[in-house]
Design a protein around this motif. Structure first.
Motif, short mmCIF file in Angstrom:
data_model
loop_
_atom_site.label_atom_id
_atom_site.label_comp_id
_atom_site.label_asym_id
_atom_site.label_seq_id
_atom_site.Cartn_x
_atom_site.Cartn_y
_atom_site.Cartn_z
N ASN A 61 0.85 -1.20 0.00
CA ASN A 61 0.00 0.00 0.00
C ASN A 61 0.89 1.25 0.00
OD1 ASN A 61 0.86 -0.65 2.65
ND2 ASN A 61 -0.80 0.56 3.56
N HIS A 67 0.66 3.58 -7.52
CA HIS A 67 -0.21 2.69 -6.76
C HIS A 67 -0.66 3.33 -5.44
CE1 HIS A 67 0.53 -0.85 -9.33
NE2 HIS A 67 1.78 -0.43 -9.38
N ASN A 70 -4.39 2.97 -4.65
CA ASN A 70 -4.93 1.62 -4.52
C ASN A 70 -3.83 0.61 -4.79
OD1 ASN A 70 -6.29 -0.82 -4.62
ND2 ASN A 70 -8.01 -0.04 -5.82
N GLU A 72 -4.10 -2.73 -4.38
CA GLU A 72 -4.61 -4.11 -4.48
C GLU A 72 -3.90 -4.92 -5.56
OE1 GLU A 72 -8.81 -4.16 -4.94
OE2 GLU A 72 -9.22 -3.19 -2.99
N ARG A 73 -3.51 -4.26 -6.64
CA ARG A 73 -2.82 -5.00 -7.72
C ARG A 73 -1.48 -5.54 -7.25
NH1 ARG A 73 -1.08 -2.31 -11.96
NH2 ARG A 73 -0.88 -4.24 -13.14
N SER A 75 -0.80 -6.65 -4.15
CA SER A 75 -1.09 -7.87 -3.39
C SER A 75 -1.40 -9.03 -4.32
CB SER A 75 -2.28 -7.62 -2.45
OG SER A 75 -2.00 -6.57 -1.55
N THR A 76 -2.20 -8.77 -5.35
CA THR A 76 -2.53 -9.82 -6.32
C THR A 76 -1.28 -10.30 -7.04
OG1 THR A 76 -4.73 -8.89 -6.65
CG2 THR A 76 -3.90 -10.36 -8.37
N TYR A 106 -5.68 -5.17 7.63
CA TYR A 106 -4.68 -5.32 6.58
C TYR A 106 -3.74 -6.47 6.89
CZ TYR A 106 -3.61 -2.59 2.43
OH TYR A 106 -3.51 -2.16 1.14
N SER A 109 -5.54 -9.80 6.35
CA SER A 109 -5.82 -10.09 4.93
C SER A 109 -4.56 -10.44 4.16
CB SER A 109 -6.53 -8.91 4.28
OG SER A 109 -5.66 -7.78 4.20
N HIS A 110 -3.40 -10.20 4.75
CA HIS A 110 -2.13 -10.55 4.09
C HIS A 110 -1.38 -11.63 4.86
CE1 HIS A 110 -2.99 -6.69 2.13
NE2 HIS A 110 -2.25 -7.13 1.14
#
Length: 310
Positions: A61, A67, A70, A72-73, A75-76, A106, A109-110
């Motif tokens: 983040n 970035h 956002n 999120e990309r 993390s993906t 956070y 979720s990781h």
């Protein structure tokens, strides 16, 4: 032990690729804050680290770059990669606007990405440490020194703690002094109660996308002075003709002449790293590789210097 903090620009990532083997051998773990939308250069850097059996932390983040709104990309991207699970950890940047609930959400979720807290302006350390409870001792915390004094970091005693301090005072190239103090964390981090230390190399924490034409060219070379308690200093070799933005190659030669003269004096205390050898080759060949490449060499030297010292 040492955690250099990089922004994911081209020459920063190239520095990581060229020093990946050395960093893995020395136990250095780079922290990378992606600032470019495309991941091609980041992928190559992380592949090189993985191949060298090293480790890295990638901020998921970022506060800077493309970035920042956002992540999120990112993390993906990390989840879809085929590195070993222990190769790359998710760095969770704790920003001023985040609550304790945000930070823990956070983190949870990781959980599959070996998450590490990176403290950068977070406002409620005591509550976060209390909420972590017994889990605190299994967590790792990286503290950006400008945001985290001793009263802040003491809440996380018992965890693995790393202090990152910006030793580079960024200013106009023409205004740099001949030399100045950089840092003593490489010799004092344990006295600070830390398990490791880091810095922003010779770039500094202040982020920019790059300015206009350079009126002056500066080469920034760090060294450790054994006669002054092994404190690290940085020499600034600045060009002479600085009144116009023309002839960057000529300005580079002026700065490089100063560096080589200092090296050849025999009393510079500058470690003869591979990067310094390349500076010597550039001087011999009278070649200007571009300012980004010059910065890469100075960053590479900084890593080689600390690997040699530690």
């Amino acid at each position: 032990m040492y955690r250099p903090y990089f922004r994911g620009k081209q020459f920063e990532l190239l520095t990581i690729r060229e020093t990946a083997g050395l960093m893995a051998q020395a136990g250095f773990v780079p922290i990378i804050e992606p600032v470019r939308e495309a991941f091609s250069n980041l992928t190559r850097a992380l592949d090189t680290i993985s191949d060298a059996k090293g480790q890295a932390v990638v901020i998921v983040n970022p506060r800077n770059g493309e970035h920042a709104e956002n992540g999120e990309r990112i993390s993906t991207f990390l989840r879809e990669a085929d590195w070993r699970s222990e190769d790359v950890s998710a760095g969770l940047l704790l920003k001023p606007e985040m609550s304790v609930d945000d930070a823990l959400k956070y983190y949870d979720s990781h959980a599959d990405l070996n998450p590490i807290f990176v403290h950068a302006g977070f406002r409620d350390p005591k509550a976060l440490a209390q909420r972590l409870g017994d889990q605190l001792r299994t967590t790792e915390h990286v503290f950006i020194d400008d945001f985290c004094g001793k009263p802040y970091t003491r809440h996380f005693r018992g965890s693995r703690r790393v202090l990152v301090r910006d030793g580079f005072r960024r200013q106009k190239n023409a205004d740099y002094p001949d030399y100045e103090r950089f840092s003593d964390l490489h010799v004092t981090y344990q006295e600070e109660g830390m398990s490791g230390f880091g810095d922003f190399l010779i770039v500094g924490d202040e982020y920019s996308e790059g300015g206009g034409p350079a009126y002056a060219v500066a080469i920034h070379i760090t060294y450790i002075d054994p006669d002054r308690d092994d404190v690290m200093y940085v020499n600034h070799y600045v060009s002479i003709s600085n009144s116009t933005p023309t002839d960057p190659a000529g300005k580079f030669r002026q700065a490089l002449d100063k560096l080589i003269d200092d090296l050849d004096s025999g009393d510079s205390n500058i470690f003869e790293s591979e990067a310094i050898q390349e500076f010597r080759e550039l001087h011999r060949d009278r070649h200007f590789p571009g300012l980004g490449y010059v910065k890469k060499l100075a960053m590479k030297h900084h890593i080689e210097l600390l690997a040699n010292f530690l």
